[in-house]
Scaffold this active site. Sequence first.
Site, PDB file in Angstrom:
ATOM      1  N   HIS A  90       1.057   0.148  -8.990  1.00  0.00           N
ATOM      2  CA  HIS A  90       0.493  -1.045  -9.798  1.00  0.00           C
ATOM      3  C   HIS A  90      -1.132  -1.103  -9.525  1.00  0.00           C
ATOM      4  CE1 HIS A  90       4.403  -1.428 -11.306  1.00  0.00           C
ATOM      5  NE2 HIS A  90       4.008  -2.490 -12.292  1.00  0.00           N
ATOM      6  N   ASP A 153       1.891 -13.158  -7.741  1.00  0.00           N
ATOM      7  CA  ASP A 153       2.552 -13.758  -8.727  1.00  0.00           C
ATOM      8  C   ASP A 153       3.768 -12.883  -9.510  1.00  0.00           C
ATOM      9  OD1 ASP A 153       0.644 -15.853  -8.684  1.00  0.00           O
ATOM     10  OD2 ASP A 153      -0.656 -14.786 -10.172  1.00  0.00           O
ATOM     11  N   GLU A 266      -2.249 -22.966  -8.555  1.00  0.00           N
ATOM     12  CA  GLU A 266      -3.059 -21.890  -9.383  1.00  0.00           C
ATOM     13  C   GLU A 266      -3.883 -22.718 -10.234  1.00  0.00           C
ATOM     14  OE1 GLU A 266      -1.539 -18.314 -10.039  1.00  0.00           O
ATOM     15  OE2 GLU A 266      -0.702 -17.697  -8.151  1.00  0.00           O
TER      16      GLU A 266
HETATM   17  P1  FAD Z   1       0.189   1.203  -5.141  1.00  0.00           P
HETATM   18  O1  FAD Z   1      -0.489   0.770  -6.479  1.00  0.00           O
HETATM   19  O2  FAD Z   1       1.355   2.129  -5.212  1.00  0.00           O
HETATM   20  O3  FAD Z   1      -0.846   1.461  -3.720  1.00  0.00           O
HETATM   21  C1  FAD Z   1      -1.787   0.720  -3.667  1.00  0.00           C
HETATM   22  C2  FAD Z   1      -2.777   1.251  -2.366  1.00  0.00           C
HETATM   23  O4  FAD Z   1      -1.800   0.976  -1.313  1.00  0.00           O
HETATM   24  C3  FAD Z   1      -3.010   2.619  -2.590  1.00  0.00           C
HETATM   25  O5  FAD Z   1      -4.122   3.119  -1.848  1.00  0.00           O
HETATM   26  C4  FAD Z   1      -1.805   3.301  -1.792  1.00  0.00           C
HETATM   27  O6  FAD Z   1      -1.968   4.495  -1.146  1.00  0.00           O
HETATM   28  C5  FAD Z   1      -1.579   2.319  -0.534  1.00  0.00           C
HETATM   29  N1  FAD Z   1      -0.335   2.353  -0.130  1.00  0.00           N
HETATM   30  C6  FAD Z   1       0.974   1.863  -1.032  1.00  0.00           C
HETATM   31  N2  FAD Z   1       1.882   1.911  -0.149  1.00  0.00           N
HETATM   32  C7  FAD Z   1       1.734   1.907   0.981  1.00  0.00           C
HETATM   33  C8  FAD Z   1       2.323   1.666   2.280  1.00  0.00           C
HETATM   34  N3  FAD Z   1       3.605   1.761   2.509  1.00  0.00           N
HETATM   35  N4  FAD Z   1       1.459   1.812   3.425  1.00  0.00           N
HETATM   36  C9  FAD Z   1       0.315   1.927   3.207  1.00  0.00           C
HETATM   37  N5  FAD Z   1      -0.555   2.040   2.145  1.00  0.00           N
HETATM   38  C10 FAD Z   1       0.173   2.109   1.094  1.00  0.00           C
HETATM   39  N6  FAD Z   1      -1.922  -8.772  -5.979  1.00  0.00           N
HETATM   40  C11 FAD Z   1      -1.745 -10.014  -5.390  1.00  0.00           C
HETATM   41  O7  FAD Z   1      -2.270 -10.065  -4.482  1.00  0.00           O
HETATM   42  N7  FAD Z   1      -1.435 -10.945  -6.306  1.00  0.00           N
HETATM   43  C12 FAD Z   1      -0.735 -10.960  -7.477  1.00  0.00           C
HETATM   44  O8  FAD Z   1      -0.351 -11.906  -7.803  1.00  0.00           O
HETATM   45  C13 FAD Z   1      -0.875  -9.858  -7.928  1.00  0.00           C
HETATM   46  N8  FAD Z   1      -0.262  -9.643  -9.269  1.00  0.00           N
HETATM   47  C14 FAD Z   1      -0.214  -8.344 -10.066  1.00  0.00           C
HETATM   48  C15 FAD Z   1       0.539  -8.313 -11.048  1.00  0.00           C
HETATM   49  C16 FAD Z   1       0.501  -7.033 -11.688  1.00  0.00           C
HETATM   50  C17 FAD Z   1       1.273  -7.026 -13.249  1.00  0.00           C
HETATM   51  C18 FAD Z   1      -0.066  -5.957 -11.162  1.00  0.00           C
HETATM   52  C19 FAD Z   1       0.000  -4.579 -12.077  1.00  0.00           C
HETATM   53  C20 FAD Z   1      -0.660  -6.126  -9.818  1.00  0.00           C
HETATM   54  C21 FAD Z   1      -0.879  -7.192  -9.248  1.00  0.00           C
HETATM   55  N9  FAD Z   1      -1.185  -7.622  -8.083  1.00  0.00           N
HETATM   56  C22 FAD Z   1      -1.349  -8.844  -7.336  1.00  0.00           C
HETATM   57  C23 FAD Z   1      -2.114  -6.272  -7.454  1.00  0.00           C
HETATM   58  C24 FAD Z   1      -1.181  -5.543  -6.395  1.00  0.00           C
HETATM   59  O9  FAD Z   1      -0.784  -6.317  -5.116  1.00  0.00           O
HETATM   60  C25 FAD Z   1      -1.626  -4.265  -6.099  1.00  0.00           C
HETATM   61  O10 FAD Z   1      -2.170  -3.492  -7.098  1.00  0.00           O
HETATM   62  C26 FAD Z   1      -0.853  -3.391  -5.261  1.00  0.00           C
HETATM   63  O11 FAD Z   1      -1.681  -2.503  -4.597  1.00  0.00           O
HETATM   64  C27 FAD Z   1       0.188  -3.120  -6.054  1.00  0.00           C
HETATM   65  O12 FAD Z   1       1.201  -2.620  -5.069  1.00  0.00           O
HETATM   66  P2  FAD Z   1       2.051  -1.411  -5.455  1.00  0.00           P
HETATM   67  O13 FAD Z   1       3.004  -1.274  -4.421  1.00  0.00           O
HETATM   68  O14 FAD Z   1       2.200  -0.962  -6.636  1.00  0.00           O
HETATM   69  O15 FAD Z   1       0.935  -0.222  -4.724  1.00  0.00           O
END
Ligand code: FAD
Length: 515
Positions: A90, A153, A266
Amino acid sequence: MIACLGRIVQDTDADSIPDDDVSTLSESLDLQGTIESGGITGVAGKDFGGLYSVKPLALIKPSGTEDIARVVNAASRTSHLTVAARGNGHSINGQAMADGGFVIDMRSTEENHFKPLTIDGSHYIDVSGGALWEDVLKRCVSMFRLAPRSWTDYLSLTVGGTLSNAGVSGQAFRFGPQTSNVTELEVVTGKGEITVCSETQNSELFFGALGGLGQLGIITRARVKLQRAPDMVRWIRVVYTEFEEFTRDAEFLVTQEEGESFDYVEGFVFSNSDDPINGWPSVPLDPDHEFNPAYIPQTAGSVLYCLEVALHYRNSDRPSTVDTAVSRLLERLGSIQRLKFQLNVSYVEFLLRVKQGEEHAKANGNWDSPHPWLNIFISKSSIVDFDRTVFRKMLKDGIGGPMLIYPLLRSKWDSRTSVVLPEGEIFYIVALLRFVPKGPTVEKLVAQNHEIIQWCNKEGLDFKLYLPHYQSKEDWKRHFGNQWTRFVERKTSFDPMAILAPGQKIFKRTHIIKP
Ligand code: FAD
């Protein structure tokens, strides 16, 4: 194994590695999990942002921590291979991608840990770094009537993914971000070592990995603080015409003691128009609620402000008790009296509120379209200027999605983590969550994001990007500011060859020949 990796080392072009090499690689890695060619699997080369795509060498679906360590160790024996943990993909700017490298699908480990603990009378849950927060919520509430204290969120994000950034929502003013709500991690470092860390054990790795953008290690397990879950939530939105009144009330609420304020605070900016996405219709919580623009004062400008708050309660609380508590808090606010929207929902329903939006966006095709989002932390001292120029002029017609803005308190964030914040105790998160159809507008919106950042720099605003994305080392240095040296030292200790999270584009892969 060495022979197989040797072939890959010579063959730096991932495209030219045939699939049978991947199966050879799978055998030589001796994984319990599975490995798929990057060419066949599209998912590892994409993310929610839809702005970047790259071709990894392979997508690994590990069965557990040992598999992940094996992959990192294998990469470390080559001169060029990198490893990216992919949570739920994400990210917006390719942060979870590895061009020509290994992508580890953390979701395949999501079931690996789920263990409740009580330590000195406090409750915790051990969960996998690849678990989705929505599953953690559902399982904790249904099995123990307990829940984590700090959220995002949207909950279809992984534990490791948000802990690598911060994890922020309307509870962070009280409990800090998610990075302030874990007490122990298990991490696979860039040296391929499996290390348990906490405030007192391997603390540099513990604090470094929190908010560490995946640079120091892959989080395979986290110990998350829990609290008793409320049953219900009174969810409320009120409207302001004046930014100064909106911020005064929001700041008042986030600086009160527990019991003297709401449990969630918020806010968002919306345009003073009948536009279905950007305007008045974006405020009501229920189709039965009517937003009557006649209540907006004539003096109102091009944008209005909505404060969104929530109060937790139990099924055993009398409705009149909840009404009284809510009225007592609302009567201290200077919002427009007759533009007030309230709804009672279950706690789980409240935390999963964005899921409904996801289903809606999937149905109309917007979920899979590009998302040129911009997230910024801006100091209280700079937020009025930002409102005046960015919200009220540049973005006055809206952005085709929410424009969130709400205050946070620096003292709830641990300065030992790798998260970077602006100066000053009160700062705001501003999130421009654009949903746009594919096409030329996407480039224009990316350019507009740059313009906003450039304007912030030019005006000397006190700000830091959240979920940062930079291309040059100079920009990263500026981003980390006086924390750069510490971050580089941590990188050198835990991922000296810069194998991990190449998609963040902070460090270049190097090769150290082991004696
Ligand atoms: P990824 O996008 O898959 O990875 C993000 C980064 O972390 C990459 O660099 C990856 O290599 C690294 N990573 C992933 N897993 C691990 C692990 N286990 N150990 C070490 N590194 C790792 N953020 C907020 O803070 N608050 C919100 O309310 C919020 N709402 C969101 C709503 C939506 C619809 C979206 C798309 C994003 C939102 N986000 C929010 C952002 C979100 O926190 C970040 O995009 C987060 O990185 C997404 O998590 P993911 O698990 O998909 O990680």
